[in-house]
Design a protein around this motif. Structure first.
Motif, PDB file in Angstrom:
ATOM      1  N   ALA A  97      71.262  -9.590 -55.877  1.00 32.28           N
ATOM      2  CA  ALA A  97      70.484  -8.579 -56.606  1.00 32.28           C
ATOM      3  C   ALA A  97      70.499  -8.825 -58.109  1.00 32.28           C
ATOM      4  CB  ALA A  97      71.014  -7.182 -56.303  1.00 32.28           C
ATOM      5  N   THR A  98      71.584  -9.370 -58.628  1.00 30.67           N
ATOM      6  CA  THR A  98      71.655  -9.657 -60.059  1.00 30.67           C
ATOM      7  C   THR A  98      70.601 -10.684 -60.461  1.00 30.67           C
ATOM      8  OG1 THR A  98      74.008  -9.058 -60.176  1.00 30.67           O
ATOM      9  CG2 THR A  98      73.161 -10.476 -61.921  1.00 30.67           C
ATOM     10  N   VAL A  99      70.214 -11.563 -59.531  1.00 31.53           N
ATOM     11  CA  VAL A  99      69.123 -12.498 -59.875  1.00 31.53           C
ATOM     12  C   VAL A  99      67.826 -11.756 -60.142  1.00 31.53           C
ATOM     13  CG1 VAL A  99      70.103 -14.443 -58.611  1.00 31.53           C
ATOM     14  CG2 VAL A  99      68.517 -12.938 -57.444  1.00 31.53           C
ATOM     15  N   PHE A 100      67.580 -10.670 -59.401  1.00 28.71           N
ATOM     16  CA  PHE A 100      66.359  -9.885 -59.611  1.00 28.71           C
ATOM     17  C   PHE A 100      66.463  -9.032 -60.874  1.00 28.71           C
ATOM     18  CE2 PHE A 100      66.337  -9.625 -54.717  1.00 28.71           C
ATOM     19  CZ  PHE A 100      65.755 -10.879 -54.610  1.00 28.71           C
ATOM     20  N   SER A 101      67.628  -8.458 -61.095  1.00 27.35           N
ATOM     21  CA  SER A 101      67.773  -7.510 -62.202  1.00 27.35           C
ATOM     22  C   SER A 101      67.905  -8.193 -63.552  1.00 27.35           C
ATOM     23  CB  SER A 101      68.990  -6.604 -61.969  1.00 27.35           C
ATOM     24  OG  SER A 101      70.208  -7.328 -62.101  1.00 27.35           O
ATOM     25  N   ALA A 102      68.487  -9.414 -63.576  1.00 24.48           N
ATOM     26  CA  ALA A 102      68.789 -10.034 -64.863  1.00 24.48           C
ATOM     27  C   ALA A 102      68.365 -11.487 -64.980  1.00 24.48           C
ATOM     28  CB  ALA A 102      70.294  -9.921 -65.142  1.00 24.48           C
ATOM     29  N   GLY A 103      67.928 -12.103 -63.887  1.00 24.35           N
ATOM     30  CA  GLY A 103      67.408 -13.462 -63.967  1.00 24.35           C
ATOM     31  C   GLY A 103      68.449 -14.559 -64.002  1.00 24.35           C
ATOM     32  N   VAL A 120      74.940  -9.175 -68.684  1.00 31.37           N
ATOM     33  CA  VAL A 120      73.594  -9.633 -69.008  1.00 31.37           C
ATOM     34  C   VAL A 120      72.644  -8.435 -68.919  1.00 31.37           C
ATOM     35  CG1 VAL A 120      73.797 -12.070 -68.429  1.00 31.37           C
ATOM     36  CG2 VAL A 120      73.449 -10.422 -66.609  1.00 31.37           C
ATOM     37  N   PRO A 121      71.699  -8.302 -69.841  1.00 30.16           N
ATOM     38  CA  PRO A 121      70.798  -7.141 -69.830  1.00 30.16           C
ATOM     39  C   PRO A 121      69.922  -7.139 -68.591  1.00 30.16           C
ATOM     40  CG  PRO A 121      70.053  -8.766 -71.433  1.00 30.16           C
ATOM     41  CD  PRO A 121      71.395  -9.216 -70.964  1.00 30.16           C
ATOM     42  N   THR A 122      69.775  -5.969 -67.985  1.00 31.03           N
ATOM     43  CA  THR A 122      68.958  -5.851 -66.777  1.00 31.03           C
ATOM     44  C   THR A 122      67.532  -5.447 -67.126  1.00 31.03           C
ATOM     45  OG1 THR A 122      69.369  -3.506 -66.373  1.00 31.03           O
ATOM     46  CG2 THR A 122      71.013  -5.074 -65.541  1.00 31.03           C
ATOM     47  N   ILE A 123      66.637  -5.659 -66.194  1.00 29.70           N
ATOM     48  CA  ILE A 123      65.249  -5.275 -66.387  1.00 29.70           C
ATOM     49  C   ILE A 123      65.128  -3.768 -66.595  1.00 29.70           C
ATOM     50  CG2 ILE A 123      64.787  -5.090 -63.891  1.00 29.70           C
ATOM     51  CD1 ILE A 123      61.965  -6.240 -64.507  1.00 29.70           C
ATOM     52  N   SER A 149      73.475  -3.360 -59.300  1.00 29.11           N
ATOM     53  CA  SER A 149      73.139  -4.532 -60.125  1.00 29.11           C
ATOM     54  C   SER A 149      72.020  -4.256 -61.114  1.00 29.11           C
ATOM     55  CB  SER A 149      72.747  -5.702 -59.227  1.00 29.11           C
ATOM     56  OG  SER A 149      73.850  -6.122 -58.444  1.00 29.11           O
ATOM     57  N   PHE A 150      71.318  -3.136 -60.951  1.00 32.25           N
ATOM     58  CA  PHE A 150      70.227  -2.806 -61.865  1.00 32.25           C
ATOM     59  C   PHE A 150      70.663  -1.894 -63.020  1.00 32.25           C
ATOM     60  CE2 PHE A 150      67.972  -4.510 -58.323  1.00 32.25           C
ATOM     61  CZ  PHE A 150      66.826  -5.071 -58.866  1.00 32.25           C
ATOM     62  N   PHE A 151      71.889  -1.339 -62.952  1.00 31.21           N
ATOM     63  CA  PHE A 151      72.291  -0.455 -64.061  1.00 31.21           C
ATOM     64  C   PHE A 151      73.735  -0.622 -64.513  1.00 31.21           C
ATOM     65  CE2 PHE A 151      73.507   2.059 -60.338  1.00 31.21           C
ATOM     66  CZ  PHE A 151      74.686   2.697 -60.728  1.00 31.21           C
ATOM     67  N   ALA A 152      74.526  -1.470 -63.849  1.00 35.30           N
ATOM     68  CA  ALA A 152      75.945  -1.588 -64.181  1.00 35.30           C
ATOM     69  C   ALA A 152      76.316  -3.037 -64.470  1.00 35.30           C
ATOM     70  CB  ALA A 152      76.796  -1.042 -63.038  1.00 35.30           C
ATOM     71  N   HIS A 153      77.502  -3.208 -65.048  1.00 39.67           N
ATOM     72  CA  HIS A 153      78.023  -4.531 -65.384  1.00 39.67           C
ATOM     73  C   HIS A 153      79.520  -4.555 -65.102  1.00 39.67           C
ATOM     74  CE1 HIS A 153      74.232  -5.278 -67.575  1.00 39.67           C
ATOM     75  NE2 HIS A 153      74.386  -4.036 -68.030  1.00 39.67           N
TER      76      HIS A 153
END
Length: 375
Positions: A97-103, A120-123, A149-153
Motif C-alpha cells: 500500500a505504501t507504493v500507492f500512497s507514496a510512490g 515519505v509524504p503520502t498522496i 499507509s495513507f495517513f501514518a508513518h
C-alpha cells in the motif's frame, strides 16, 4: 453458489488483452468509449479502490458468482502491476500500500516510510495540504496496513496505537471502518477520540449515518476489523463510499478517496472460497457506486487494483468436469503474481501496460497535473 459456463473466463481474458485496442472517437479532448464520455485533459477527483489480495482469479470469480454483469467489466482501460517489495519478491500489504500512497518501493511491514524507515509524504498529505478533500474507507480497522499507509508513518504495521496517533492531524476529512479500541482502549490510557473531536471531527460509533454531518467525520463501527459479510456487515462498504463521495465532492478544488475491500485478503489467507467470493462481490458492488458517481460527475478518475494476490487462488475444473468450477488455493500466504489495474475516466489511458506497482502513485499524480519524477 451458482456458476456460469467456463468459456466466459476465456472471454474475460481476451477482454484484458484487447482492452487497449478498443476503437474510440476523439473530439476536442473528449474520448467516447466504454459507457460514458470523459474529458481526457485531467481529473479533478480520484477514487482509488484497492481489493486487498485480489488477483485476476479473484476478479474472474465475479463472472461466475455474481448475478448479473460484474462492474469490473465496465472499465475500458486495463493494465498489470508488478508487486514485489524492496525486501522481498512477494510483498505484504504494508509495503504493497505504501507504493500507492507514496510512490516508494519499501520493505515488508513498512507504513508510509522508505527502506531506511524515513517518513515519505503520502498522496493524502500532499493533496490535503493543497486544499483537496480526502477520505479513507475500509472493512478492516483504519489502522490496518492498507488504510494506515495513507495517513501514518511507522516502521512496522503492527504498531496500531502509534498509527492511531497520526489520525488527528492527518488532514483526512472522512474516515470509515473499524479500529475503535486503538483510540479509547489504549495501553497509555489516552483517549484519542477527544483529540479527534478537538480537531473538528464528529465521532460516530453506533451505526453508519444516512447523511453527512458538518465538518470532518470519524466513523468507527467495530473495535477492530469490521464483521464479515457472512456475519451481517451488509452494505457498509458501498454505503460508506456513497457517504464519503457526498462529503468530499462538496469541495470545488477536488478530492481523493481510497476505498479498501480489506477482507478479500482474509478469505484468501483462510483458504475459504465462500468468504473470499462474498467479499469480492461486495467490493464489486462498491466499484459500481464509484463508477456511477464518475459517470454522472465527468471529472473523476476511478482506479481499481490490488496490493498483491493472496492464497494462490484459482478457478479449477471440478475433477474432469469442464462445466463445473472448483475454487482452489495453493498457499495460505501471498503470491508473487501480477495483479490487474482497471481505470476509467480522465487520465485512465495512463494506466495501460505493465509496470511496477509504485508507478500507480506517479500516474495518479501525473493525471492530476502534478509531475513528480519516479524514484
Amino acid at each position: 453458489m451458482n456458476f456460469k459456463f467456463s468459456f466466459l473466463i476465456v472471454a474475460f481474458s481476451l477482454s484484458l488483452i484487447t482492452s487497449s485496442c478498443v476503437t474510440v472517437q476523439v473530439t476536442d479532448n473528449t474520448v467516447i468509449g466504454s459507457e460514458f464520455a470523459i474529458n481526457e485533459t485531467k481529473p479533478k477527483n480520484i477514487i482509488l479502490l484497492i481489493g486487498d489480495g485480489m488477483g485476476l482469479s479473484q476478479v474472474s470469480a465475479a463472472i461466475y458468482y455474481k448475478d448479473g454483469k460484474p462492474n469490473f467489466e465496465r472499465f475500458s482501460t486495463v493494465g498489470l502491476s508488478k508487486t514485489s517489495s524492496s525486501s522481498d519478491l512477494v510483498t505484504d500489504s504494508a509495503a504493497g500500500a505504501t507504493v500507492f500512497s507514496a510512490g516508494v518501493k519499501t520493505y515488508n511491514g513498512a507504513i508510509g516510510v522508505d527502506r531506511d524507515t524515513i517518513a515519505v509524504p503520502t498522496i493524502v498529505e500532499q493533496l490535503s495540504g493543497d486544499g483537496y478533500s480526502t477520505g479513507i474507507v475500509a472493512t478492516s480497522s483504519i489502522q490496518h496496513a492498507t488504510p494506515a499507509s495513507f495517513f501514518a508513518h511507522v516502521k512496522h504495521r503492527r504498531m496500531y496505537e502509534e498509527i492511531t496517533e497520526f489520525a488527528p492531524n492527518s488532514g483526512v476529512d472522512f474516515f470509515a471502518g473499524g479500529g475503535l479500541k486503538f483510540f479509547n482502549d489504549r495501553k497509555d490510557k489516552r483517549n484519542l477520540l477527544d483529540s479527534m473531536k478537538a480537531r473538528g471531527y464528529t465521532v460516530i460509533t453506533d451505526k453508519l449515518p444516512t447523511k453527512n454531518v458538518p465538518g470532518k467525520e470519524l466513523i468507527l463501527l467495530d473495535q477492530d476489523g469490521m464483521p464479515k459479510m457472512s456475519e451481517g456487515r451488509g452494505d457498509f462498504l458501498p454505503k460508506a463510499t456513497e457517504l464519503a463521495l457526498a462529503k468530499l465532492s462538496q469541495n470545488e478544488k477536488g478530492f481523493f478517496l481510497m476505498v479498501e475491500g480489506s477482507q478479500i485478503d482474509w478469505g484468501g489467507h483462510s483458504n475459504d472460497a465462500d468468504y473470499l467470493i462474498e467479499e469480492l462481490l461486495d467490493f464489486d458492488k462498491t466499484i459500481g457506486v464509484a463508477l456511477d458517481f464518475a459517470k454522472k460527475n465527468g471529472e473523476t478518475l476511478v482506479i481499481v487494483t490490488a496490493d498483491h494476490e493472496t492464497g494462490g487462488f484459482t478457478l479449477s475444473t471440478d475433477g474432469g468436469n469442464y462445466n463445473k468450477i472448483k475454487p482452489t488455493f495453493s498457499t495460505k500466504g501471498h503470491s508473487g503474481t501480477m495483479v490487474p489495474v482497471f481505470a476509467e475516466g480522465p487520465g485512465a489511458s495512463l494506466f495501460n501496460g505493465i509496470y511496477e506497482s509504485n508507478e500507480i502513485y506517479f500516474k495518479m499524480m501525473e493525471a492530476l497535473g502534478r509531475q513528480i519524477d519516479s524514484l
